[in-house]
Design a protein around this motif. Structure first.
Motif, PDB file in Angstrom:
ATOM      1  N   GLY A 113      18.721   3.844  -8.875  1.00 61.98           N
ATOM      2  CA  GLY A 113      19.502   2.619  -8.626  1.00 61.98           C
ATOM      3  C   GLY A 113      19.465   2.112  -7.192  1.00 61.98           C
ATOM      4  N   SER A 114      19.081   2.963  -6.210  1.00 61.83           N
ATOM      5  CA  SER A 114      18.946   2.488  -4.820  1.00 61.83           C
ATOM      6  C   SER A 114      17.657   3.056  -4.237  1.00 61.83           C
ATOM      7  N   VAL A 115      16.910   2.200  -3.560  1.00 63.67           N
ATOM      8  CA  VAL A 115      15.637   2.649  -2.982  1.00 63.67           C
ATOM      9  C   VAL A 115      15.520   2.148  -1.547  1.00 63.67           C
ATOM     10  N   VAL A 116      15.149   3.057  -0.654  1.00 67.58           N
ATOM     11  CA  VAL A 116      14.850   2.682   0.725  1.00 67.58           C
ATOM     12  C   VAL A 116      13.329   2.754   0.878  1.00 67.58           C
ATOM     13  N   VAL A 117      12.742   1.644   1.316  1.00 67.56           N
ATOM     14  CA  VAL A 117      11.295   1.613   1.558  1.00 67.56           C
ATOM     15  C   VAL A 117      11.114   1.654   3.073  1.00 67.56           C
ATOM     16  N   VAL A 118      10.539   2.724   3.582  1.00 67.45           N
ATOM     17  CA  VAL A 118      10.330   2.823   5.024  1.00 67.45           C
ATOM     18  C   VAL A 118       9.064   2.027   5.350  1.00 67.45           C
ATOM     19  N   GLY A 158      16.561   6.873  -3.508  1.00 61.37           N
ATOM     20  CA  GLY A 158      15.159   7.276  -3.446  1.00 61.37           C
ATOM     21  C   GLY A 158      14.540   6.724  -2.173  1.00 61.37           C
ATOM     22  N   VAL A 159      13.598   7.444  -1.590  1.00 58.48           N
ATOM     23  CA  VAL A 159      12.916   6.963  -0.379  1.00 58.48           C
ATOM     24  C   VAL A 159      11.410   7.004  -0.627  1.00 58.48           C
ATOM     25  N   VAL A 160      10.778   5.877  -0.327  1.00 56.63           N
ATOM     26  CA  VAL A 160       9.329   5.782  -0.438  1.00 56.63           C
ATOM     27  C   VAL A 160       8.842   5.167   0.871  1.00 56.63           C
ATOM     28  N   VAL A 161       7.558   5.308   1.190  1.00 51.76           N
ATOM     29  CA  VAL A 161       7.133   4.876   2.531  1.00 51.76           C
ATOM     30  C   VAL A 161       5.817   4.084   2.490  1.00 51.76           C
ATOM     31  N   GLN A 162       5.765   3.040   3.310  1.00 48.10           N
ATOM     32  CA  GLN A 162       4.543   2.234   3.463  1.00 48.10           C
ATOM     33  C   GLN A 162       3.408   3.179   3.862  1.00 48.10           C
ATOM     34  N   THR A 189       4.515   8.810   0.646  1.00 49.05           N
ATOM     35  CA  THR A 189       3.310   8.116   0.186  1.00 49.05           C
ATOM     36  C   THR A 189       2.447   7.659   1.382  1.00 49.05           C
ATOM     37  N   ILE A 190       2.566   8.371   2.495  1.00 49.68           N
ATOM     38  CA  ILE A 190       1.748   8.028   3.670  1.00 49.68           C
ATOM     39  C   ILE A 190       0.291   8.388   3.375  1.00 49.68           C
ATOM     40  N   CYS A 191      -0.614   7.477   3.790  1.00 57.56           N
ATOM     41  CA  CYS A 191      -2.052   7.743   3.632  1.00 57.56           C
ATOM     42  C   CYS A 191      -2.570   8.199   4.987  1.00 57.56           C
ATOM     43  N   PHE A 192      -3.351   9.262   5.001  1.00 58.04           N
ATOM     44  CA  PHE A 192      -3.764   9.813   6.291  1.00 58.04           C
ATOM     45  C   PHE A 192      -5.017   9.169   6.882  1.00 58.04           C
ATOM     46  N   ALA A 193      -5.591   8.187   6.173  1.00 58.21           N
ATOM     47  CA  ALA A 193      -6.790   7.521   6.707  1.00 58.21           C
ATOM     48  C   ALA A 193      -6.490   6.919   8.081  1.00 58.21           C
ATOM     49  N   THR A 194      -5.305   6.320   8.219  1.00 55.44           N
ATOM     50  CA  THR A 194      -4.957   5.662   9.477  1.00 55.44           C
ATOM     51  C   THR A 194      -4.755   6.685  10.596  1.00 55.44           C
ATOM     52  N   SER A 195      -3.943   7.729  10.323  1.00 59.12           N
ATOM     53  CA  SER A 195      -3.675   8.694  11.402  1.00 59.12           C
ATOM     54  C   SER A 195      -4.931   9.489  11.763  1.00 59.12           C
ATOM     55  N   GLN A 196      -5.792   9.751  10.773  1.00 61.36           N
ATOM     56  CA  GLN A 196      -7.047  10.457  11.086  1.00 61.36           C
ATOM     57  C   GLN A 196      -7.879   9.635  12.072  1.00 61.36           C
ATOM     58  N   ARG A 197      -7.936   8.293  11.839  1.00 60.94           N
ATOM     59  CA  ARG A 197      -8.723   7.439  12.735  1.00 60.94           C
ATOM     60  C   ARG A 197      -8.078   7.385  14.127  1.00 60.94           C
ATOM     61  N   GLN A 198      -6.741   7.373  14.161  1.00 61.26           N
ATOM     62  CA  GLN A 198      -6.056   7.309  15.463  1.00 61.26           C
ATOM     63  C   GLN A 198      -6.244   8.610  16.239  1.00 61.26           C
ATOM     64  N   ASP A 199      -6.116   9.754  15.563  1.00 59.55           N
ATOM     65  CA  ASP A 199      -6.295  11.043  16.246  1.00 59.55           C
ATOM     66  C   ASP A 199      -7.731  11.188  16.762  1.00 59.55           C
ATOM     67  N   ALA A 200      -8.686  10.779  15.915  1.00 54.78           N
ATOM     68  CA  ALA A 200     -10.103  10.895  16.311  1.00 54.78           C
ATOM     69  C   ALA A 200     -10.391   9.981  17.506  1.00 54.78           C
ATOM     70  N   ALA A 201      -9.774   8.793  17.547  1.00 57.88           N
ATOM     71  CA  ALA A 201      -9.985   7.860  18.664  1.00 57.88           C
ATOM     72  C   ALA A 201      -9.407   8.451  19.949  1.00 57.88           C
ATOM     73  N   ALA A 202      -8.223   9.082  19.827  1.00 58.86           N
ATOM     74  CA  ALA A 202      -7.586   9.681  21.013  1.00 58.86           C
ATOM     75  C   ALA A 202      -8.462  10.818  21.546  1.00 58.86           C
TER      76      ALA A 202
END
Ligand code: SF4
Length: 279
Positions: A113-118, A158-162, A189-202
């Protein structure tokens, strides 16, 4: 000059899949439309247009009976239904990671009945996730900080995430709900494609004298990669294509790094690497 590619760079699974589905839908000479640019990469959008995949801003602008490709960000259920109702064939290129977030939000909305979308309200992906949950309840909140969580929120929640959010942001919201006395049901529901690219760039920006970041200027994940690299490497350059490379940028450079946003296809990266290697 040595050219070093970031360990993770360029088109992610969801973007590559959307490109493949769009091209497949025009393979027999048909026409296809996308609501907004299929990806944030002007060169690719132009190439797709030459191949019969046209960007439109409204469903009515797509020829009746044609294919309409849904972008990897996904859309609201209302848009999905409107595309089908207008007599078009839906080619659903919603990234499976985004679809998972949409399903989780819809399921938790029905059960809890209640959902927080981060996630950032107004971002197309978040709009789609929120709309999926709103099919069953009005108590759906897109938030990026604890202050945005309604003070009178009640369990169960419930909590779900972009998919592109940082884990820290999710943890912060969950801790806040716990502080309010609510133990939420959380679907990470975080996808690691973004953080993998950021870590590799750093990592890469610590090893080289200059860095080239390839991707659309309208691509937020490319801009973020640029910022990460520029923080450590003064000679960081953002380009959209190999044609923009300027030899004078690399005078005295022993090693140059190359990274690319999640909307940059492999052929654009290969072209830049080849050009740098010839310098
Ligand atoms: S970044 Fe992740 S969620 Fe987004 S399209 Fe790519 S694979 Fe899918």
């Amino acid at each position: 000059m040595k050219v070093v590619r970031a360990k993770h760079a360029g088109a992610c699974y969801g973007v590559q899949r959307a490109l493949d589905l769009a091209l497949k839908s025009v393979a027999d000479g048909g026409r296809a439309y996308t609501l907004g640019p299929l990806i944030h990469n002007p060169q690719v959008v132009e190439k797709l247009s030459d191949q019969g995949v046209t960007e439109v801003s409204a469903i009515e602008d797509a020829e009746r009976g044609s294919s309409v490709v849904i972008r990897s960000h996904g859309v609201t259920p209302q848009v999905m239904r409107a595309v089908a109702a207008a007599g078009n064939t839906v080619v659903d290129a919603t990234c499976p990671h985004v679809a998972r977030a949409q399903k989780a939000a819809a399921d938790m909305a029905r059960r809890l009945g209640s959902v927080v979308v981060v996630g950032e309200a107004g971002h197309p992906e978040v709009e789609g996730i929120v709309a999926c949950a709103r099919e069953s309840t009005e108590r759906v909140y897109a938030v990026t900080s604890p202050a945005e969580v309604p003070a009178d929120i009640e369990a169960p929640v419930g909590v779900v995430v972009q998919t592109t959010q940082q884990k820290d942001k999710l943890d912060e919201i969950v801790s806040h709900l716990r502080a309010l006395g609510i133990e939420p049901e959380v679907k990470n529901t975080i996808c690691f494609a973004t953080s993998q690219r950021q870590d590799a760039a750093a990592d890469l920006s610590e090893q080289v004298d200059a860095i080239v970041v390839i991707g659309g200027r309208n691509s937020s994940n490319t801009t973020r990669l640029f910022d990460i690299c520029a923080a450590q490497c003064e000679r960081t350059f953002h380009i959209e294509s190999a044609a923009e490379l300027d030899e004078s940028w690399f005078s005295g450079v022993g090693a140059v790094g190359v990274t690319a946003g999640a909307s940059t296809p492999e052929d654009q990266i290969a072209e830049v690497v080849a050009r740098l290697e010839r310098m």
